[in-house]
Structure formats: C-alpha cells, structure tokens
Design a protein around this motif. Structure first.
Motif, mmCIF file in Angstrom:
data_model
loop_
_atom_site.group_PDB
_atom_site.id
_atom_site.type_symbol
_atom_site.label_atom_id
_atom_site.label_comp_id
_atom_site.label_asym_id
_atom_site.label_seq_id
_atom_site.Cartn_x
_atom_site.Cartn_y
_atom_site.Cartn_z
ATOM 1 N N LYS A 261 9.266 -7.517 46.429
ATOM 2 C CA LYS A 261 8.335 -8.316 46.976
ATOM 3 C C LYS A 261 9.051 -9.129 48.104
ATOM 4 O O LYS A 261 9.932 -10.054 47.656
ATOM 5 N N PHE A 262 8.571 -9.335 49.378
ATOM 6 C CA PHE A 262 9.154 -10.158 50.289
ATOM 7 C C PHE A 262 8.559 -11.406 50.309
ATOM 8 O O PHE A 262 7.464 -11.773 49.648
ATOM 9 N N LYS A 263 9.102 -12.702 50.637
ATOM 10 C CA LYS A 263 8.611 -13.887 50.610
ATOM 11 C C LYS A 263 7.203 -14.095 51.099
ATOM 12 O O LYS A 263 6.547 -14.808 50.667
ATOM 13 N N ASP A 264 6.965 -13.266 52.211
ATOM 14 C CA ASP A 264 5.471 -13.482 52.832
ATOM 15 C C ASP A 264 5.063 -12.241 53.808
ATOM 16 O O ASP A 264 6.094 -11.145 53.794
ATOM 17 N N GLU A 265 3.954 -12.026 54.166
ATOM 18 C CA GLU A 265 3.590 -10.985 54.780
ATOM 19 C C GLU A 265 4.321 -10.701 56.021
ATOM 20 O O GLU A 265 4.644 -9.548 56.608
ATOM 21 N N THR A 266 4.872 -11.865 56.855
ATOM 22 C CA THR A 266 5.408 -11.618 57.975
ATOM 23 C C THR A 266 6.796 -11.009 57.851
ATOM 24 O O THR A 266 7.168 -10.296 58.612
ATOM 25 N N LYS A 267 7.815 -11.463 56.712
ATOM 26 C CA LYS A 267 8.606 -10.699 56.411
ATOM 27 C C LYS A 267 8.743 -9.213 55.948
ATOM 28 O O LYS A 267 9.254 -8.418 56.316
ATOM 29 N N LEU A 268 7.393 -8.992 55.227
ATOM 30 C CA LEU A 268 7.181 -7.578 55.043
ATOM 31 C C LEU A 268 6.815 -6.738 56.310
ATOM 32 O O LEU A 268 7.459 -5.672 56.595
ATOM 33 N N ASN A 269 6.148 -7.556 57.198
ATOM 34 C CA ASN A 269 5.906 -6.733 58.331
ATOM 35 C C ASN A 269 7.197 -6.375 59.184
ATOM 36 O O ASN A 269 7.315 -5.282 59.724
ATOM 37 N N SER A 270 8.052 -7.372 59.353
ATOM 38 C CA SER A 270 9.306 -7.508 60.087
ATOM 39 C C SER A 270 10.580 -6.631 59.364
ATOM 40 O O SER A 270 11.339 -6.045 60.074
ATOM 41 N N GLN A 271 10.366 -6.576 57.937
ATOM 42 C CA GLN A 271 11.531 -5.986 57.329
ATOM 43 C C GLN A 271 11.535 -4.713 56.631
ATOM 44 O O GLN A 271 12.524 -4.204 56.043
ATOM 45 N N TRP A 272 9.922 -4.155 56.401
ATOM 46 C CA TRP A 272 10.063 -3.047 55.477
ATOM 47 C C TRP A 272 10.645 -1.733 55.825
ATOM 48 O O TRP A 272 11.376 -1.331 55.047
ATOM 49 N N LYS A 273 10.667 -1.535 57.235
ATOM 50 C CA LYS A 273 11.244 -0.385 57.646
ATOM 51 C C LYS A 273 12.966 -0.556 57.304
ATOM 52 O O LYS A 273 13.466 0.299 56.950
ATOM 53 N N GLU A 274 13.652 -1.728 57.770
ATOM 54 C CA GLU A 274 14.909 -1.922 57.666
ATOM 55 C C GLU A 274 15.345 -1.827 56.242
ATOM 56 O O GLU A 274 16.450 -1.257 55.745
ATOM 57 N N PHE A 275 14.508 -2.513 55.222
ATOM 58 C CA PHE A 275 14.568 -2.342 53.645
ATOM 59 C C PHE A 275 14.835 -0.936 53.447
ATOM 60 O O PHE A 275 15.641 -0.444 52.678
ATOM 61 N N ASN A 276 13.576 -0.202 53.705
ATOM 62 C CA ASN A 276 13.529 1.094 53.364
ATOM 63 C C ASN A 276 14.584 2.000 53.879
ATOM 64 O O ASN A 276 15.308 2.890 52.996
ATOM 65 N N SER A 277 15.293 1.984 55.241
ATOM 66 C CA SER A 277 16.434 2.322 55.437
ATOM 67 C C SER A 277 17.768 2.232 54.734
ATOM 68 O O SER A 277 18.533 2.993 54.553
ATOM 69 N N TYR A 278 17.890 1.139 54.677
ATOM 70 C CA TYR A 278 18.977 0.505 53.791
ATOM 71 C C TYR A 278 19.006 1.083 52.387
ATOM 72 O O TYR A 278 20.027 1.526 52.061
ATOM 73 N N LEU A 279 17.939 1.044 51.622
ATOM 74 C CA LEU A 279 17.933 1.466 50.558
ATOM 75 C C LEU A 279 18.242 3.015 50.559
ATOM 76 O O LEU A 279 18.979 3.617 49.643
ATOM 77 N N THR A 280 17.831 3.782 51.465
ATOM 78 C CA THR A 280 17.861 5.132 51.759
ATOM 79 C C THR A 280 19.370 5.412 51.872
ATOM 80 O O THR A 280 19.737 6.480 51.357
ATOM 81 N N ALA A 281 19.953 4.813 52.549
ATOM 82 C CA ALA A 281 21.129 4.984 53.069
ATOM 83 C C ALA A 281 22.401 4.512 52.114
ATOM 84 O O ALA A 281 23.284 5.506 51.899
#
Length: 180
Positions: A41-61
């Motif tokens: 759960k990101f702090k807000d939708e803005t963070k979700l929008n800007s960081q979900w790809k980076e988060f997913n890539s980080y988790l995957t790597a």
C-alpha cells in the motif's frame, strides 16, 4: 483459517527503506504448491502511479531470484491496496502488465487486516467462497410410443438404406400429423 503465511525476508526491510509505503508484507499461500503473495500500500495514488513499476522491478530483481521453486515463480501475485478508488486507466495499466507477476489493485480499502488479506486471497487466488447450486429437476419417465417402436423395429439400421429411411421418416411424420 489463515490462508496467508507471512515470511520474514531481508527484502521486507530493504523495500520499506527504498519505498515510502503505508504497508508491505510478503508471504505464501499453499494452493496446489506454494504461491508467493505480496501486499503493498503506497502512501497515496500519486505514489502508486509513479512507483508501482519501479517497485515491481525491484521486487522481481531482488526477491524472485531467491525463489528456487518454478511453481512459485510462475504463481507470484502482487496486490496493490489503496484507500481510495484508483483511476480506471491506472488500475487497467497495473492489472494488465504481464511482467513477472499477476498484479491486482484493491481500491477503497481503509485498512489491511488479516481478514481483508484472507478475503482478497480467497477471491483472487483460491476462489474457495464460490457457491455452486445445482438444482435437481424432476425428470419424467420415458414412455415408449408403440407406433414409433413398430416403425423402427421394421427398419434395419445396419443397412442404412436411404429408401427405407425415407419411408420410415414418412411414416413417423404421418403419425405426428395425425396427433395434431
């Protein structure tokens, strides 16, 4: 019954340091094998929008290479929670991204509790709350029609003679015409 078993991993602390999150947990669900499930759960939708790809890539790597079981690698879920209703285009983009994991957005969720986690897993992974109601209908018994039986008895089905078949069909049609 607890569906989700949280795992303690170095990645949990790393992710909490790298990303500004309200909530993060990673665990497993036993369902045909071990399924890896990540709750974020990101702090807000803005963070979700800007960081979900980076988060997913980080988790995957960082995390997926540590998983040795192919079943678990192929059955990896990330649930993105939000307090508010997530913009349809963002939700569509996240959920239709095919890279590394199945991603599902759970919007309008105030708090992430064990009950909420089990409900989400039940709805999106195990589907164990689906109720199937089969209605037993009374079936009438079959009554042999003597006229039809007589026609069919005379017909040799092993021959498959077109003339005999046409003759039998004509007789059957006459019987039903007479009944109407």
């Amino acid at each position: 019954m607890e569906l989700f078993s949280e795992i303690e991993d170095v990645i949990v602390e790393e992710i909490k340091k790298v990303f500004e999150l309200d909530y993060f947990s990673i665990g497993t669900v036993q369902f045909g094998g071990i399924i890896i499930v990540c709750m974020v759960k990101f702090k807000d939708e803005t963070k979700l929008n800007s960081q979900w790809k980076e988060f997913n890539s980080y988790l995957t790597a960082k995390f997926i290479p540590t998983v040795k079981d192919d079943y678990s690698k192929w059955n990896f879920y990330v649930f993105y929670f939000s307090n508010n209703i997530v913009n349809k285009s963002l939700k569509y983009e996240i959920e239709n991204n095919k890279f590394s994991s199945r991603k599902i957005v759970i919007d309008n969720c105030e708090s992430i509790t064990a009950t909420e986690i089990n409900n989400v897993i039940s709805e999106h992974i195990t589907n164990d709350k689906i109720q199937i109601n089969v209605e037993n209908k009374e079936i009438s018994t079959f009554n042999k029609n003597a006229s039809l039986a007589n026609i069919l008895d005379k017909l040799s089905l092993s021959k498959k003679n077109d003339e005999d078949m046409q003759n039998a069909l004509g007789q059957i049609e006459n019987i039903f015409k007479d009944e109407i």
